[in-house]
Write an enzyme that holds these catalytic residues in place. Structure first.
Site, PDB file in Angstrom:
ATOM      1  N   ARG A  43       0.949  -1.187   0.015  1.00  0.00           N
ATOM      2  CA  ARG A  43      -0.087  -0.023   0.006  1.00  0.00           C
ATOM      3  C   ARG A  43       0.811   1.270  -0.026  1.00  0.00           C
ATOM      4  O   ARG A  43       0.552   2.313  -0.512  1.00  0.00           O
ATOM      5  CB  ARG A  43      -0.839  -0.117   1.304  1.00  0.00           C
ATOM      6  CG  ARG A  43      -2.166   1.228   1.029  1.00  0.00           C
ATOM      7  CD  ARG A  43      -2.982   0.959   2.212  1.00  0.00           C
ATOM      8  NE  ARG A  43      -2.695   1.230   3.481  1.00  0.00           N
ATOM      9  CZ  ARG A  43      -3.359   1.005   4.626  1.00  0.00           C
ATOM     10  NH1 ARG A  43      -4.532   0.435   4.434  1.00  0.00           N
ATOM     11  NH2 ARG A  43      -2.894   1.223   5.758  1.00  0.00           N
ATOM     12  N   ARG A  69      10.300  18.423  -8.348  1.00  0.00           N
ATOM     13  CA  ARG A  69      11.507  18.089  -9.083  1.00  0.00           C
ATOM     14  C   ARG A  69      12.773  18.675  -8.413  1.00  0.00           C
ATOM     15  O   ARG A  69      13.771  18.165  -8.709  1.00  0.00           O
ATOM     16  CB  ARG A  69      11.394  18.585 -10.260  1.00  0.00           C
ATOM     17  CG  ARG A  69      10.492  18.089 -11.463  1.00  0.00           C
ATOM     18  CD  ARG A  69      10.167  18.878 -12.862  1.00  0.00           C
ATOM     19  NE  ARG A  69       9.841  20.159 -12.608  1.00  0.00           N
ATOM     20  CZ  ARG A  69       9.556  20.941 -13.568  1.00  0.00           C
ATOM     21  NH1 ARG A  69       9.725  20.333 -14.796  1.00  0.00           N
ATOM     22  NH2 ARG A  69       9.224  21.973 -13.300  1.00  0.00           N
ATOM     23  N   LYS A 117      -2.383   7.021   1.265  1.00  0.00           N
ATOM     24  CA  LYS A 117      -2.095   7.509   2.697  1.00  0.00           C
ATOM     25  C   LYS A 117      -1.129   8.603   2.785  1.00  0.00           C
ATOM     26  O   LYS A 117       0.117   8.346   2.814  1.00  0.00           O
ATOM     27  CB  LYS A 117      -1.710   6.140   3.414  1.00  0.00           C
ATOM     28  CG  LYS A 117      -2.174   5.916   4.749  1.00  0.00           C
ATOM     29  CD  LYS A 117      -2.286   4.712   5.367  1.00  0.00           C
ATOM     30  CE  LYS A 117      -2.220   4.724   6.920  1.00  0.00           C
ATOM     31  NZ  LYS A 117      -3.014   5.393   7.608  1.00  0.00           N
ATOM     32  N   GLU A 140     -16.218   6.815   6.015  1.00  0.00           N
ATOM     33  CA  GLU A 140     -15.169   5.913   7.268  1.00  0.00           C
ATOM     34  C   GLU A 140     -15.049   7.027   8.320  1.00  0.00           C
ATOM     35  O   GLU A 140     -15.482   8.062   8.396  1.00  0.00           O
ATOM     36  CB  GLU A 140     -13.908   5.534   6.480  1.00  0.00           C
ATOM     37  CG  GLU A 140     -13.111   6.661   6.102  1.00  0.00           C
ATOM     38  CD  GLU A 140     -11.678   6.297   5.464  1.00  0.00           C
ATOM     39  OE1 GLU A 140     -11.340   5.109   6.029  1.00  0.00           O
ATOM     40  OE2 GLU A 140     -11.284   6.994   4.832  1.00  0.00           O
TER      41      GLU A 140
HETATM   42  N1  PXG Z   1      -9.180   4.962   7.495  1.00  0.00           N
HETATM   43  C1  PXG Z   1      -8.136   5.875   7.646  1.00  0.00           C
HETATM   44  C2  PXG Z   1      -8.768   7.166   6.969  1.00  0.00           C
HETATM   45  C3  PXG Z   1      -6.863   5.752   8.243  1.00  0.00           C
HETATM   46  O1  PXG Z   1      -6.043   6.648   8.577  1.00  0.00           O
HETATM   47  C4  PXG Z   1      -7.644   3.355   8.433  1.00  0.00           C
HETATM   48  C5  PXG Z   1      -9.020   3.570   7.823  1.00  0.00           C
HETATM   49  C6  PXG Z   1      -7.714   1.896   8.968  1.00  0.00           C
HETATM   50  O2  PXG Z   1      -6.734   1.234   8.189  1.00  0.00           O
HETATM   51  P1  PXG Z   1      -5.789   0.053   8.614  1.00  0.00           P
HETATM   52  O3  PXG Z   1      -5.087  -0.326   7.328  1.00  0.00           O
HETATM   53  O4  PXG Z   1      -4.812   0.622   9.812  1.00  0.00           O
HETATM   54  O5  PXG Z   1      -6.803  -0.945   8.873  1.00  0.00           O
HETATM   55  C7  PXG Z   1      -6.743   4.329   8.748  1.00  0.00           C
HETATM   56  C8  PXG Z   1      -5.515   3.934   9.173  1.00  0.00           C
HETATM   57  C9  PXG Z   1      -3.218   6.139  14.666  1.00  0.00           C
HETATM   58  C10 PXG Z   1      -3.578   6.405  13.130  1.00  0.00           C
HETATM   59  O6  PXG Z   1      -2.224   6.337  15.109  1.00  0.00           O
HETATM   60  C11 PXG Z   1      -4.314   5.033  12.552  1.00  0.00           C
HETATM   61  C12 PXG Z   1      -4.456   5.366  11.257  1.00  0.00           C
HETATM   62  C13 PXG Z   1      -3.853   6.295  10.390  1.00  0.00           C
HETATM   63  C14 PXG Z   1      -3.072   7.314  11.103  1.00  0.00           C
HETATM   64  C15 PXG Z   1      -2.721   7.189  12.472  1.00  0.00           C
HETATM   65  O7  PXG Z   1      -4.258   5.721  15.387  1.00  0.00           O
HETATM   66  N2  PXG Z   1      -5.516   4.323  10.549  1.00  0.00           N
END
Ligand code: PXG
Length: 292
Positions: free
Chosen positions: A52, A105, A151, A184
């Site tokens: 990812r 760049r 992300k 979400e």
């Molecule tokens: N949606 C969003 C917008 C996220 O940032 C998830 C869903 C869950 O994805 P995963 O792959 O982890 O099952 C995320 C990810 C934290 C933290 O420290 C958590 C996320 C991102 C940044 C920080 O709690 N979650």
């Protein structure tokens, strides 16, 4: 012993782990990241997180100056250096050092950072009682403008929604997409259960396809619980039998109230518990093994 942070191939003590103020990760949020966990020296779904990360980087045309195999090795070496078995791993790749203009760049080399630390778990009480959450006015980013599947280091969209939740004394926020459908939460995906079937917003609703979300769908299918990736609206959330959130940090956490509407009987549900147990089982088994 002070925590060691990986920056561009070097291990630096936490206090000395610093990057340039001209790094475009800081100046523009220009970069990508992953949040990963290890359980008993097993990095959970490491390949999926690395894939990812590289997909996010590919879309923003960011060249990661390491192969996936080198990145996996670097994550494991960072965990070993810090003698961590159960850890939270933050993998960050920024555009690198440039000038004060937007032009990527000008940034000749991406910055790679790996932070590993002890995992701070949510209070056990939240898992037993369930969360009370709200929907907020801040919409999830429109995928055609900035796809939530990237992300990126630009998390203001989620932080704005989190501030709304905090201002209302709520623990999390459900974000809608521009069509008014459920997308979400700020750092977690959302699921409901209705008539013993599992439903979660489809990727086309403009979400991050969480790795925990994918795991939960797999666990459900194995347990012969039909799982649907679909369109959901607020009415369907309010009238669900059960509701829960998924994410790397939270794992699976029950939700018992949304916008003041009680979900089911107001207690974490039976199928939620079953999925939580199923998830616990695979966290000790799946992933890249390393020895401390
Ligand atoms: N949606 C969003 C917008 C996220 O940032 C998830 C869903 C869950 O994805 P995963 O792959 O982890 O099952 C995320 C990810 C934290 C933290 O420290 C958590 C996320 C991102 C940044 C920080 O709690 N979650």
């Amino acid at each position: 012993m002070s925590l060691k942070v990986f920056i561009d191939g070097k291990f630096l003590e936490k206090e000395k782990a610093k990057i340039s103020v001209f790094d475009h990760g800081l100046l523009y949020g220009d970069g990508v990241f992953e949040g990963i966990r290890s359980y008993k020296s097993l990095v959970f779904k490491l390949k999926e997180h690395i894939d990812r990360l590289y997909e996010s980087a590919h879309t923003i045309m960011l060249n990661i100056p390491m192969s996936k195999a080198q990145m996996i090795k670097a994550v494991i070496n960072t965990l070993k250096k810090n003698k961590l078995k159960d850890a939270y791993i933050r993998l960050i790749v920024t555009r690198g050092v440039g000038d004060l203009g937007l032009d990527p760049r000008k940034c000749k080399l991406a910055t790679v950072i790996i932070i590993t630390d002890k995992i701070v778990l949510y209070p056990e009480e939240l898992y037993k009682k369930g969360l009370k959450i709200i929907t907020v006015a801040t919409l999830r980013n429109v995928p055609e403008a900035l796809n939530p599947q990237i992300k990126s280091l630009n998390y203001l969209n989620n932080i704005m929604a989190k501030i709304e939740a905090i201002n209302s004394g709520s623990q999390e926020a459900i974000m809608m997409n521009s069509l008014g459908f459920v997308a979400e939460c700020t750092g977690d995906n959302l699921f409901i259960i209705k008539n013993k079937q599992l439903y979660t917003p489809a990727q086309a609703m403009g979400i991050l396809r969480g790795i925990t979300r994918d795991c939960v769908i797999d666990i459900a299918k194995e347990a012969k619980i039909p799982a649907h990736e679909c369109i959901l609206n607020r009415h369907e959330i309010f009238n669900a039998d059960e509701c829960f959130l998924t994410g790397t940090a939270a794992e699976i956490i029950p939700v018992v109230s949304v916008d003041g509407r009680q979900i089911g009987n107001g207690k974490p549900g039976e199928i939620t518990h079953l999925l939580m147990q199923g998830f616990k089982k695979i966290t000790g088994k799946d992933g890249e093994k390393y020895k401390v």
